[in-house]
Design an enzyme around this catalytic site. Structure first.
Site, PDB file in Angstrom:
ATOM      1  N   MET A 192     -12.052   5.093  -1.024  1.00  0.00           N
ATOM      2  CA  MET A 192     -12.732   5.388   0.249  1.00  0.00           C
ATOM      3  C   MET A 192     -13.340   6.776   0.126  1.00  0.00           C
ATOM      4  SD  MET A 192      -9.833   3.731   2.672  1.00  0.00           S
ATOM      5  CE  MET A 192      -8.670   3.809   1.306  1.00  0.00           C
TER       6      MET A 192
ATOM      7  N   SER B  11       0.838  -1.199   0.000  1.00  0.00           N
ATOM      8  CA  SER B  11       0.000   0.000   0.000  1.00  0.00           C
ATOM      9  C   SER B  11       0.865   1.238   0.000  1.00  0.00           C
ATOM     10  CB  SER B  11      -0.911   0.017   1.234  1.00  0.00           C
ATOM     11  OG  SER B  11      -1.549   1.279   1.303  1.00  0.00           O
TER      12      SER B  11
ATOM     13  N   MET C 281     -11.959  -4.959   5.057  1.00  0.00           N
ATOM     14  CA  MET C 281     -11.123  -4.072   5.870  1.00  0.00           C
ATOM     15  C   MET C 281     -10.872  -4.735   7.216  1.00  0.00           C
ATOM     16  SD  MET C 281     -10.273  -1.386   4.174  1.00  0.00           S
ATOM     17  CE  MET C 281      -9.256  -0.909   5.580  1.00  0.00           C
TER      18      MET C 281
ATOM     19  N   HIS D 133      -8.348   1.653  -4.323  1.00  0.00           N
ATOM     20  CA  HIS D 133      -9.305   1.466  -3.226  1.00  0.00           C
ATOM     21  C   HIS D 133      -9.958   2.814  -2.954  1.00  0.00           C
ATOM     22  CE1 HIS D 133      -9.754   0.337   1.354  1.00  0.00           C
ATOM     23  NE2 HIS D 133     -10.914   0.519   0.755  1.00  0.00           N
TER      24      HIS D 133
ATOM     25  N   MET E  80      -8.803   8.684  -0.490  1.00  0.00           N
ATOM     26  CA  MET E  80      -9.670   9.083   0.636  1.00  0.00           C
ATOM     27  C   MET E  80     -10.157  10.504   0.419  1.00  0.00           C
ATOM     28  SD  MET E  80      -7.469   7.629   3.830  1.00  0.00           S
ATOM     29  CE  MET E  80      -6.610   6.041   3.744  1.00  0.00           C
TER      30      MET E  80
ATOM     31  N   GLY F   6       0.889  -1.961   4.176  1.00  0.00           N
ATOM     32  CA  GLY F   6       1.495  -0.643   4.076  1.00  0.00           C
ATOM     33  C   GLY F   6       2.660  -0.502   5.032  1.00  0.00           C
TER      34      GLY F   6
ATOM     35  N   GLY G 234      -8.710   4.651   6.919  1.00  0.00           N
ATOM     36  CA  GLY G 234      -8.326   6.045   7.069  1.00  0.00           C
ATOM     37  C   GLY G 234      -6.831   6.225   7.304  1.00  0.00           C
ATOM     38  N   PHE G 235      -6.225   5.233   7.936  1.00  0.00           N
ATOM     39  CA  PHE G 235      -4.825   5.401   8.326  1.00  0.00           C
ATOM     40  C   PHE G 235      -4.064   4.092   8.228  1.00  0.00           C
ATOM     41  CE2 PHE G 235      -7.509   8.412  10.469  1.00  0.00           C
ATOM     42  CZ  PHE G 235      -6.874   9.619  10.205  1.00  0.00           C
ATOM     43  N   GLY G 236      -2.774   4.208   7.965  1.00  0.00           N
ATOM     44  CA  GLY G 236      -1.910   3.039   8.019  1.00  0.00           C
ATOM     45  C   GLY G 236      -1.449   2.797   9.447  1.00  0.00           C
ATOM     46  N   GLY G 237      -0.839   1.652   9.648  1.00  0.00           N
ATOM     47  CA  GLY G 237      -0.187   1.390  10.927  1.00  0.00           C
ATOM     48  C   GLY G 237      -1.089   0.991  12.074  1.00  0.00           C
TER      49      GLY G 237
ATOM     50  N   ASP H  90      -7.164  -5.983   4.026  1.00  0.00           N
ATOM     51  CA  ASP H  90      -6.488  -4.680   4.022  1.00  0.00           C
ATOM     52  C   ASP H  90      -6.499  -4.083   5.427  1.00  0.00           C
ATOM     53  OD1 ASP H  90      -5.494  -2.172   3.451  1.00  0.00           O
ATOM     54  OD2 ASP H  90      -7.173  -1.546   2.197  1.00  0.00           O
ATOM     55  N   GLY H  91      -5.304  -3.989   6.007  1.00  0.00           N
ATOM     56  CA  GLY H  91      -5.153  -3.324   7.306  1.00  0.00           C
ATOM     57  C   GLY H  91      -4.480  -4.221   8.328  1.00  0.00           C
ATOM     58  N   GLY H  92      -3.361  -3.756   8.848  1.00  0.00           N
ATOM     59  CA  GLY H  92      -2.684  -4.491   9.913  1.00  0.00           C
ATOM     60  C   GLY H  92      -2.056  -5.798   9.465  1.00  0.00           C
TER      61      GLY H  92
ATOM     62  N   ASP I  83      -4.663   4.037  -2.025  1.00  0.00           N
ATOM     63  CA  ASP I  83      -5.790   4.424  -1.173  1.00  0.00           C
ATOM     64  C   ASP I  83      -6.245   5.840  -1.494  1.00  0.00           C
ATOM     65  OD1 ASP I  83      -6.161   2.129   0.635  1.00  0.00           O
ATOM     66  OD2 ASP I  83      -4.075   2.538   1.156  1.00  0.00           O
TER      67      ASP I  83
ATOM     68  N   HIS J  63      -1.259  -1.116  -4.257  1.00  0.00           N
ATOM     69  CA  HIS J  63      -2.534  -0.710  -3.681  1.00  0.00           C
ATOM     70  C   HIS J  63      -2.498   0.803  -3.438  1.00  0.00           C
ATOM     71  CE1 HIS J  63      -6.203  -1.501  -1.298  1.00  0.00           C
ATOM     72  NE2 HIS J  63      -5.751  -0.584  -0.457  1.00  0.00           N
TER      73      HIS J  63
HETATM   74  C1  DX5 Z   1      -6.398   2.035   5.341  1.00  0.00           C
HETATM   75  C2  DX5 Z   1      -6.003   1.639   3.967  1.00  0.00           C
HETATM   76  C3  DX5 Z   1      -4.949   0.618   3.898  1.00  0.00           C
HETATM   77  C4  DX5 Z   1      -3.664   0.994   4.582  1.00  0.00           C
HETATM   78  C5  DX5 Z   1      -3.188  -0.234   5.268  1.00  0.00           C
HETATM   79  O1  DX5 Z   1      -7.547   2.779   5.308  1.00  0.00           O
HETATM   80  O2  DX5 Z   1      -7.110   1.155   3.229  1.00  0.00           O
HETATM   81  O3  DX5 Z   1      -4.686   0.219   2.557  1.00  0.00           O
HETATM   82  O4  DX5 Z   1      -2.650   1.444   3.733  1.00  0.00           O
HETATM   83  O5  DX5 Z   1      -2.096   0.122   6.020  1.00  0.00           O
HETATM   84  P1  DX5 Z   1      -1.395  -0.884   7.017  1.00  0.00           P
HETATM   85  O6  DX5 Z   1      -0.937  -2.050   6.225  1.00  0.00           O
HETATM   86  O7  DX5 Z   1      -0.274  -0.058   7.558  1.00  0.00           O
HETATM   87  O8  DX5 Z   1      -2.403  -1.251   8.059  1.00  0.00           O
HETATM   88 ZN    ZN Z   2      -6.664   0.250   1.229  1.00  0.00          ZN
END
Ligand code: DX5
Ligand code: ZN
Length: 251
Positions: free
Chosen positions: A75, A15, A166, A73, A44, A226, A171-174, A204-206, A42, A40
């Protein structure tokens, strides 16, 4: 879009949300050396999710520097209004959120929460969006936020190419992987085995090496990651570790 399954059946999609936005070209060229299957991206809008990222001009610029399929993706609210922008920018797959086709009572303005729905109120619009994506020759995806029941996606799986689950509030990475996603993956996987054998299941996520294994074991075959890639000092090794953890299962 050609799948580079590397004989494993698992696609790895780094991502770009966690890449260096000031040096996207550098990060794309760096990560290409590890043979990602998809990139990927994102998108937003600051309304559907409490963050604002990039849009069509940046996707068009990415398309010009890489041959890796771009997995977009969305959002964003009202994706049907803007679909053509992403098609024209060069998206290879376009995923819209199912929550955009049901009744939500608020906007998602708090990090760590997200919109959810209990029913789809505008199935005709969703069907139209899927057809428009397919008519443009792109893959169509349907994404679900963590609190939206997975059953809402099941009637659509024979009309789409991928379901994106999801595993964090978007909304956020990490953020940390929400473990109840594993059961949702298994539900989609079982339904797909019966009604949509070619369906891709994206999580997608974590995602990191340990959660990747959980997701794949449940039936996921596209892993978005990501932070677990780009925040590491050696992103290529981090990506290889995720792939190894995911593909050591069942092989
Ligand atoms: C979050 C995004 C993800 C994000 C995942 O809203 O849709 O694609 O980049 O990030 P990680 O892998 O850091 O959780
Ligand atoms: Zn995503």
């Amino acid at each position: 879009m050609t799948e580079n399954l590397q004989n494993t059946g698992i696609l790895i999609a780094p991502s770009l949300l966690s890449a260096d936005f000031m040096n996207l070209s550098h990060d794309v060229q760096m990560i290409e050396k590890g043979f990602p299957d998809w990139l990927h991206v994102d998108v937003m809008d600051g309304h559907f999710v409490p963050n604002l990222t990039i849009g069509p001009p940046v996707i068009k610029a990415l398309k010009a520097i890489t041959d890796i399929p771009l997995d977009i993706h969305l959002m964003i609210d009202n994706p049907s209004y803007q679909l053509d922008w992403y098609i024209e920018a060069g998206a290879d797959s376009i995923t819209v959120h199912i929550e955009c086709f049901g009744q939500t009572s608020h906007i998602a303005n708090t990090p760590g929460t997200s919109l959810s729905i209990n029913s789809i109120s505008d199935p005709d619009l969703l069907a139209e969006v899927i057809v428009r994506i397919h008519t443009a020759g792109r893959k169509a995806g349907l994404a679900l936020n963590p609190d939206t029941p997975v059953e809402l996606a099941l009637p659509w799986i024979d009309q789409i190419d991928l379901v994106l689950l999801m595993s964090v509030h978007p909304g956020f990475g990490g953020q940390s992987f929400i473990h109840s996603t594993v059961e949702k993956i298994a539900t989609v996987s079982k339904a797909a085995a019966a009604n949509a054998p070619g369906l891709l299941i994206e999580v997608d996520g974590g995602i990191n090496a340990s959660t990747a294994a959980l997701a794949v074991e449940a039936g996921a075959n596209i892993l978005v990651a990501g932070n677990a890639i780009f925040a590491e000092s050696d992103p290529l090794t981090a990506m290889a570790d995720i792939r190894a953890a995911a593909t050591s299962l069942g092989n």
